[in-house]
Enzyme design. Structure first.
Site, short mmCIF file in Angstrom:
data_model
loop_
_atom_site.label_atom_id
_atom_site.label_comp_id
_atom_site.label_asym_id
_atom_site.label_seq_id
_atom_site.Cartn_x
_atom_site.Cartn_y
_atom_site.Cartn_z
N ASN A 7 18.07 68.79 10.75
CA ASN A 7 16.74 69.31 10.47
C ASN A 7 16.02 69.53 11.81
O ASN A 7 15.83 68.59 12.58
CB ASN A 7 15.97 68.31 9.61
CG ASN A 7 14.62 68.83 9.15
OD1 ASN A 7 13.90 69.45 9.91
ND2 ASN A 7 14.26 68.56 7.92
N ARG A 18 2.64 73.61 22.72
CA ARG A 18 2.22 74.40 23.87
C ARG A 18 1.90 75.85 23.52
O ARG A 18 1.47 76.61 24.38
CB ARG A 18 3.32 74.38 24.95
CG ARG A 18 3.46 73.05 25.66
CD ARG A 18 2.28 72.73 26.55
NE ARG A 18 2.17 73.65 27.66
CZ ARG A 18 2.68 73.42 28.87
NH1 ARG A 18 3.32 72.28 29.11
NH2 ARG A 18 2.55 74.29 29.84
N HIS A 43 12.04 73.18 7.01
CA HIS A 43 11.03 72.95 5.96
C HIS A 43 9.77 73.71 6.36
O HIS A 43 8.90 73.18 7.04
CB HIS A 43 10.74 71.45 5.84
CG HIS A 43 9.89 71.08 4.68
ND1 HIS A 43 10.05 69.90 3.99
CD2 HIS A 43 8.87 71.72 4.06
CE1 HIS A 43 9.16 69.82 3.02
NE2 HIS A 43 8.42 70.92 3.05
N ARG A 45 6.43 74.59 5.99
CA ARG A 45 5.23 74.19 5.24
C ARG A 45 4.16 75.28 5.32
O ARG A 45 4.14 76.09 6.24
CB ARG A 45 4.69 72.87 5.79
CG ARG A 45 5.64 71.70 5.58
CD ARG A 45 5.04 70.41 6.12
NE ARG A 45 5.97 69.29 5.97
CZ ARG A 45 6.10 68.55 4.87
NH1 ARG A 45 5.34 68.82 3.82
NH2 ARG A 45 6.96 67.55 4.80
N GLU A 70 14.15 73.72 2.68
CA GLU A 70 13.58 72.75 1.76
C GLU A 70 12.07 72.93 1.73
O GLU A 70 11.46 73.44 2.66
CB GLU A 70 13.93 71.32 2.17
CG GLU A 70 13.37 70.89 3.51
CD GLU A 70 13.74 69.46 3.87
OE1 GLU A 70 14.76 68.95 3.35
OE2 GLU A 70 12.99 68.85 4.65
N HIS A 190 16.18 61.22 4.33
CA HIS A 190 14.90 60.62 4.67
C HIS A 190 15.12 59.23 5.26
O HIS A 190 15.55 58.31 4.58
CB HIS A 190 13.94 60.52 3.48
CG HIS A 190 12.49 60.50 3.94
ND1 HIS A 190 11.70 61.63 4.00
CD2 HIS A 190 11.72 59.49 4.42
CE1 HIS A 190 10.50 61.31 4.45
NE2 HIS A 190 10.49 60.03 4.72
N ASP A 191 14.81 59.11 6.53
CA ASP A 191 14.90 57.86 7.28
C ASP A 191 16.34 57.34 7.45
O ASP A 191 16.53 56.17 7.79
CB ASP A 191 14.02 56.77 6.67
CG ASP A 191 12.55 56.96 7.01
OD1 ASP A 191 12.21 57.97 7.66
OD2 ASP A 191 11.73 56.11 6.61
N GLY A 213 16.58 64.70 10.51
CA GLY A 213 15.81 65.35 11.55
C GLY A 213 15.14 64.38 12.50
O GLY A 213 15.52 64.26 13.66
#
Length: 243
Positions: A7, A18, A43, A45, A70, A190-191, A213
């Site tokens: 990810n 920046r 992802h 967003r 995702e 996730h984690d 990620g």
């Protein structure tokens, strides 16, 4: 063999700080492939605080590995997926302003909505995965939508793993076994990290894919991206020689 999808959201976060194009997410994605990644996850967003819409369109023709988009399936994301036609879309129940994914779908309550999306994406030739908790009934409901895969939300596992690893992984093994019996592929994310991934993978050896990620990019600050990807791949496939 379990695939590692990198990810690259955090790469885009650094770039956006920046307002220029350094680091270039396309270069990092291609380097990740070259270093052994089996896929790239983004992802996009609505607030574009990391991956932007134009990043998705720039990446698509360049990638040789699997491309996973995702996110919450609002009209914006649906339009991106139908235009880009990635390998996979992972449906995540994120509200627009949340910091990160914090729960899986209540599939029973959203079954009709998700079923219609799955049908739409499958007609476009896009594999569908639904982000869910490690719960057998939820997995059964996900299978009823016609989805190809589920992605197990692994933060509860990661939180409990340091003190009670077997207890932490038990519901994931049960949910993954149920998914396999129902004909679903099993992803996870996730984690997950170098601290817990080998253990998790060893208990669910038929995992199709993990998407990682934040932890991976943090490790790359110290180890370098190539060595980091090598180590994550070794966690997933310890009996395979990783060059």
């Amino acid at each position: 063999m379990t695939n590692l999808s990198v990810n690259i959201n955090k790469i885009a976060t650094l770039r956006n700080a920046r307002g220029e194009n350094r680091p270039d997410v396309c270069v990092v994605a291609l380097d990740s492939e070259r270093f052994g990644a089996d896929g790239i996850t983004v992802h996009p967003r609505p607030d574009e605080r990391h991956i932007r819409r134009d990043d998705v369109f720039r990446l698509r023709p360049l990638l040789r590995s699997e491309f996973n988009i995702e996110g919450y399936p609002d009209e914006r994301l649906i339009d991106i997926v139908l235009q880009v036609r990635p390998t996979q879309v992972t449906l995540v129940p994120d509200a627009p302003g949340v910091l990160t994914s914090s729960a899986g779908w209540d599939v029973q309550a959203n079954g009709e909505f998700l079923s219609a999306l799955v049908e739409k994406f499958k007609e476009a030739g896009v594999r569908t995965s639904i982000f869910v908790a490690a719960d057998v009934d939820t997995v059964k409901a996900a299978a009823a939508t016609g989805a190809d895969r589920v992605e197990l939300y692994t933060k509860p596992f990661a939180d409990l793993y340091p003190t009670r690893p077997e207890e932490a992984v038990a519901p994931y093994v049960e949910a993954a076994d149920a998914a396999r019996r129902l004909g679903l592929g099993v992803n996870a994310g996730h984690d997950l990290s170098l601290d817990n991934l080998a253990f998790f993978s060893s208990r669910i050896p038929f995992l199709s894919e993990v998407s990682i990620g934040h932890a991976l990019i943090c490790d790359a600050l110290y180890l370098g991206l190539e060595e980091t990807i090598r180590r994550y791949k070794a966690c997933l496939n310890p009996n395979t020689r990783i060059l």
